[in-house]
Design a protein around this motif. Structure first.
Motif, PDB file in Angstrom:
ATOM      1  N   LEU A 166       3.359   6.853  -3.301  1.00 10.54           N
ATOM      2  CA  LEU A 166       2.223   5.954  -3.142  1.00 10.54           C
ATOM      3  C   LEU A 166       0.937   6.635  -3.608  1.00 10.54           C
ATOM      4  CD1 LEU A 166       1.181   3.247  -2.274  1.00 10.54           C
ATOM      5  CD2 LEU A 166       1.066   4.071   0.092  1.00 10.54           C
ATOM      6  N   ARG A 170      -1.292   5.064  -6.727  1.00 10.18           N
ATOM      7  CA  ARG A 170      -2.705   4.711  -6.547  1.00 10.18           C
ATOM      8  C   ARG A 170      -3.586   5.467  -7.545  1.00 10.18           C
ATOM      9  NH1 ARG A 170      -3.847   1.565  -2.312  1.00 10.18           N
ATOM     10  NH2 ARG A 170      -2.439   1.493  -0.504  1.00 10.18           N
ATOM     11  N   ARG A 197       5.188  -0.218   4.371  1.00  5.16           N
ATOM     12  CA  ARG A 197       3.960   0.359   3.830  1.00  5.16           C
ATOM     13  C   ARG A 197       3.954   0.289   2.305  1.00  5.16           C
ATOM     14  NH1 ARG A 197       4.700   5.217   5.242  1.00  5.16           N
ATOM     15  NH2 ARG A 197       3.863   4.977   7.366  1.00  5.16           N
ATOM     16  N   GLU A 200       3.524  -3.338   1.122  1.00  3.85           N
ATOM     17  CA  GLU A 200       2.137  -3.790   1.287  1.00  3.85           C
ATOM     18  C   GLU A 200       1.245  -3.205   0.186  1.00  3.85           C
ATOM     19  OE1 GLU A 200       1.292  -2.462   5.198  1.00  3.85           O
ATOM     20  OE2 GLU A 200       2.439  -4.066   6.181  1.00  3.85           O
ATOM     21  N   ALA A 201       1.499  -1.938  -0.180  1.00  2.00           N
ATOM     22  CA  ALA A 201       0.702  -1.320  -1.243  1.00  2.00           C
ATOM     23  C   ALA A 201       0.948  -2.016  -2.572  1.00  2.00           C
ATOM     24  CB  ALA A 201       1.034   0.162  -1.349  1.00  2.00           C
ATOM     25  N   GLU A 204      -0.931  -5.203  -2.551  1.00  2.00           N
ATOM     26  CA  GLU A 204      -2.368  -4.943  -2.668  1.00  2.00           C
ATOM     27  C   GLU A 204      -2.760  -4.667  -4.116  1.00  2.00           C
ATOM     28  OE1 GLU A 204      -5.288  -1.174  -1.699  1.00  2.00           O
ATOM     29  OE2 GLU A 204      -3.547  -1.513  -0.406  1.00  2.00           O
TER      30      GLU A 204
END
Length: 852
Positions: A166, A170, A197, A200-201, A204
């Motif tokens: 993650l 990002r 998690r 959801e990332a 997003e």
């Protein structure tokens, strides 16, 4: 893949620490368990049996595990998307796995690294939060590798929480957004919360995120797992007994160095990127490399370990796989050293049976632990696990005294646990950073080259772009970037006699026009080929001596700037040597210098804008009187550039970096543009060259049928292998030579000859084989002085002199092999015979390689 072991190598930890694996039945086949030491963030370590890191494994199994995952990713993506994919692996553990996945996907590859590389700026970075060494750098030679919009495939050995992945997504998505990410791992052990998690990332960021794993499940940990692990580690007895099968009195095993013929310029891994072309080159070379390893192994070796070095996993893995194929049977295993500190327990139910701890031997200042480890290499209590031979594969950055010397050095420890140790050192790839668009001028003015307040080399708001072959010159674009202006469409040639009269009488500058290109007769062409056959080895040795000297004295961040045009083939050869012998891919530019007017200031500004001035090395073919060396020293004073010129031959004793001080024939001096990439001499003429232009030159594309530029380079480079050891010795001798500093002894000979022959203008005296050849090709020669008894080095000079009706006079006491005298009649006619009115005449604008 491999059979489930009779005794699971996680049983010892599971029973004592209460750790259990759940999920896929394949998990015990793929991982064992061990206890980490010195890491309070995570007590246990999942030890892969197929990764080739902690547990020696058959190399076909290690490579096959990644290939299988890569093929699954290809099936997931489909052919079109797979063709645009890039694979990113994680250091240090998954560098080999990620590379193998890229092989299965047939995609370009990059892995993160914990080793900073001077001169190469990261294009990204992220943290691995649970690791003992957390910081990862992304250092692609080509930043565009991660800038595409195709799928990005991220590969790690295990997918435990998803935090590292993650963090990576990002960071990279903020720089180069894309729509699809694929995460690949041998085992997926995320909890339900971890899965949410990541989902959801992805939502997003608005991206698709897929996961491909060989097996999935979970790890059940008691709440007091850290306390249990600490107690077990404290209670575990250190394994200090001599390894099984080694008598206590036995001496260390023999150590041999294996010189592998690693392909020049081929990256040793994916630290800076690895392309499909690199993959093909490695595949083609592996049988030969494996043969070299096989020949070095003792005849009776039945169990062989190829041991890689931390991030250097893939190249040793492929070498091990090729060696296994060559030897046949089940004789070869593969693993690598690591930074991860792990408890060793000599029990069949524990994944890490033995541990060798040794000092870091690449660079302990890089932020990692000063201690490194090799697991399951020593046999421990089981003689059947002993290796007959260990082949240690490192890169040249890690081939340091710390690897060899000291009580706990890795090589010393290996020699105590096996019967023969072989050391193979690969050239660490030191890339040339790719500058977008290619080497475009910076958007803001470059910094001045001299101290604040100095008027030297003023800046400019814009810089022109270099020229590249094949549009300009017959050299490939990667061989040289020409910092020149293309004047190919301008008529600049004039008859030799007219040019000579204008120059000597002060009516024109030598660089304002060009001589008509000499077209060699068949007899002369044959002389060139004879000279090349006879001197290629000698030139290769000189190239290697210069390159090795530059590397040890200036470091791997070299930037070559050859003085156009005669220096350009030399610069290319030096660049090829660095790639051949050290895996370096260094930048190479060709720049113009005009005697009396200096080096091209716009080219200097360009070099300063794109590189550190102290890294630039000016390169030429040979020296004569030393005019160019003085020119460099004058114009570069206070700029930060080093004026020390590197040449193949220094008969004038004008420089301190040279291949030889003998005056011998360098065949590239025999011809003009047809041995120098079909490029003319450089031109500096008002109306054609503005204040923000590079100096000019022409590309004689119409002479392509007579071009021997590539032939010359290839003939010399083909001799690199046979002179490599001698070149290293030559660099050693040069470093120790108390008479290395220039004394310009040739200048005294030039003054003596000038006086003896009544030539008041020393610019009309051209000493040395190269300079004499230029006189016969481009000037109006008067007389040739040849050292009595000079042999084949002067055959071409004698032929040219006969063709032009010029006397060759043999003389004694000549420090050069020959000297060319330009006809002084023009200067005498203009001045009443003393020649003083044209003190800067003659060859006042002779470009480098003729009058260095």
């Amino acid at each position: 893949m491999t059979a489930t072991p009779q005794t699971w190598t996680g049983r010892w930890v599971a029973d004592r620490a209460g750790i259990a694996l759940t999920g896929s039945e394949r998990l015990p086949e793929l991982v064992g368990l061990a206890l980490r030491s010195g890491n309070p963030k995570r007590a246990h370590l999942l030890v892969s049996t197929v990764l080739g890191k902690h547990v020696p494994q058959r190399p076909s199994v290690v490579h096959g595990a990644g290939l299988e995952l890569g093929r699954r990713v290809r099936d997931l993506l489909g052919a079109e998307a797979a063709g645009r994919a890039v694979v990113l692996g994680y250091a240090e553990t998954a560098t080999g796995l990620g590379h193998s996945v890229a092989d299965g996907l047939d995609a370009p590859y990059l892995h993160s690294t914990r080793r900073p590389v001077p001169g190469l700026d990261p294009v990204g970075g992220f943290e691995e939060e649970h690791s003992h060494a957390t910081s990862h750098l992304l250092l692609p030679a080509d930043p565009g590798l991660l800038a595409g919009d195709g799928p990005l495939v991220l590969v790690d050995d295990e997918f435990s929480t998803g935090r590292t992945v993650l963090n990576t997504i990002r960071d990279l998505h903020a720089r180069h957004p894309r729509g699809h990410y694929v995460v690949v791992a041998l085992v997926d052990l995320r909890s339900a919360a971890d899965r949410r998690r990541l989902d959801e990332a992805a939502a997003e960021l608005g991206v698709r995120l897929d996961l491909v794993a060989t097996a999935s499940g979970g790890v059940e940990l008691p709440e007091d797992v850290v306390a249990r692990a600490e107690r077990l580690i404290a209670e575990a007895a250190p394994t200090t007994a001599p390894p099984a099968g080694e008598p206590p009195s036995a001496g260390p095993a023999p150590l041999d160095r294996v010189e592998l013929d690693w392909p020049a310029g081929l990256p040793d891994g994916g630290r800076h990127g690895f392309t499909a072309r690199d993959r093909a080159r490695l595949d083609a070379a592996l049988p030969r490399l494996a043969g070299q390893l096989a020949e070095a192994l003792p005849a009776g070796a039945r169990r062989v370990l190829v041991l890689g070095f931390e991030e250097l996993m893939y190249a040793p893995l492929r070498l091990a796989d090729a060696l296994a194929e060559r030897l046949g049977g089940d004789r070869v295993r593969f693993s690598t050293t690591t930074r991860s500190p792990v408890l060793a327990v000599d029990d069949p139910g524990y994944a890490i049976r033995t541990r060798l701890a040794f000092p870091a031997h690449d660079d302990p200042r890089d932020g990692g632990s000063p201690e490194r480890y090799a697991y399951n290499v020593a046999p421990g209590s089981d003689p059947a696990r002993r290796f007959d031979a260990v082949v240690l594969v490192v890169d040249d950055v890690a081939d340091t005294p710390a690897l060899h010397e000291g009580e706990h050095a890795l090589l010393g420890q290996l020699r105590r646990v096996t019967d023969r140790v072989l050391l193979a050192v690969l050239p660490s790839h030191r890339p040339v950073p790719v500058v977008p668009a290619p080497l475009a001028a910076p958007s803001s003015p470059p910094a001045p080259l001299s101290a604040p307040g100095s008027s030297k080399l003023p800046g400019s708001s814009e810089l022109p772009a270099p020229l590249y072959g094949p549009a300009f010159s017959s050299y490939p674009a990667e061989e040289v970037a020409w910092l020149l202006k293309d004047l190919s469409g301008v008529a600049l040639e004039a008859p030799t006699e007219e040019r000579e009269e204008a120059v000597q009488n002060g009516g024109a500058h030598y660089a304002e026009s060009l001589p008509v290109e000499y077209q060699p007769s068949p007899e002369y062409q044959e002389l060139f080929h004879q000279a090349l056959r006879g001197s290629a080895g000698r030139i290769a040795l000189a190239v290697g001596t210069v390159a090795e000297t530059l590397l040890r004295e200036r470091g791997p961040g070299l930037v070559l700037a050859s003085l156009a045009r005669a220096g350009t083939p030399v610069g290319i050869l030096v660049r090829r040597w660095l790639a051949f012998a050290h895996g370096l891919s260094v930048p190479h530019y060709a720049v113009s210098i005009v005697r009396g007017r200096g080096i091209d200031p716009v080219a200097l500004r360009y070099l300063a804008a794109h590189h550190r001035a102290r890294d630039v090395v000016f390169v030429d073919g040979w020296t004569g009187k030393g005019a160019i060396t003085r020119e460099l020293a004058d114009v570069l004073a206070g700029t930060g550039f080093d004026p020390d010129l590197a040449v193949l031959a220094d008969p004038g004793r004008c420089v301190r970096t040279y291949g030889t001080r003998d005056d011998f024939l360098i065949p590239s001096a025999c011809l003009n543009s047809t041995v120098s990439g079909l490029v003319s001499r450089t031109v500096l003429r008002a109306g054609l060259i503005g204040p923000d232009d590079f100096h000019g030159a022409k590309h004689y594309a119409d002479l392509a049928g007579n071009d021997v530029s590539a032939l010359f380079l290839d003939a010399v480079a083909a001799r690199f292998g046979e002179v490599r050891a001698a070149a290293v010795e030559g660099a050693d001798r040069l470093a120790a030579d108390p008479h290395r500093e220039p004394d310009r002894a040739g200048w005294a000979a030039v003054e003596r000859i000038s006086a003896e022959y009544g030539i008041d203008n020393v610019n009309l005296v051209k000493p040395g084989v190269g300079e004499t050849t230029r006189v016969l090709l481009r000037r109006v020669p008067w007389r040739i002085l040849a050292r009595r008894g000079a042999g084949a080095d002067l055959d071409h000079v004698r032929l040219l002199a006969a063709q032009r009706g010029v006397e060759v006079e043999e003389v004694d006491g000549l420090p050069y092999t020959c000297v060319g005298l330009i006809h002084p009649r023009y200067s005498r006619g203009a001045t009443g015979g003393d020649g003083r009115a044209v003190a800067d005449g003659g060859t006042v604008t002779e470009t480098t390689g003729r009058e260095s």
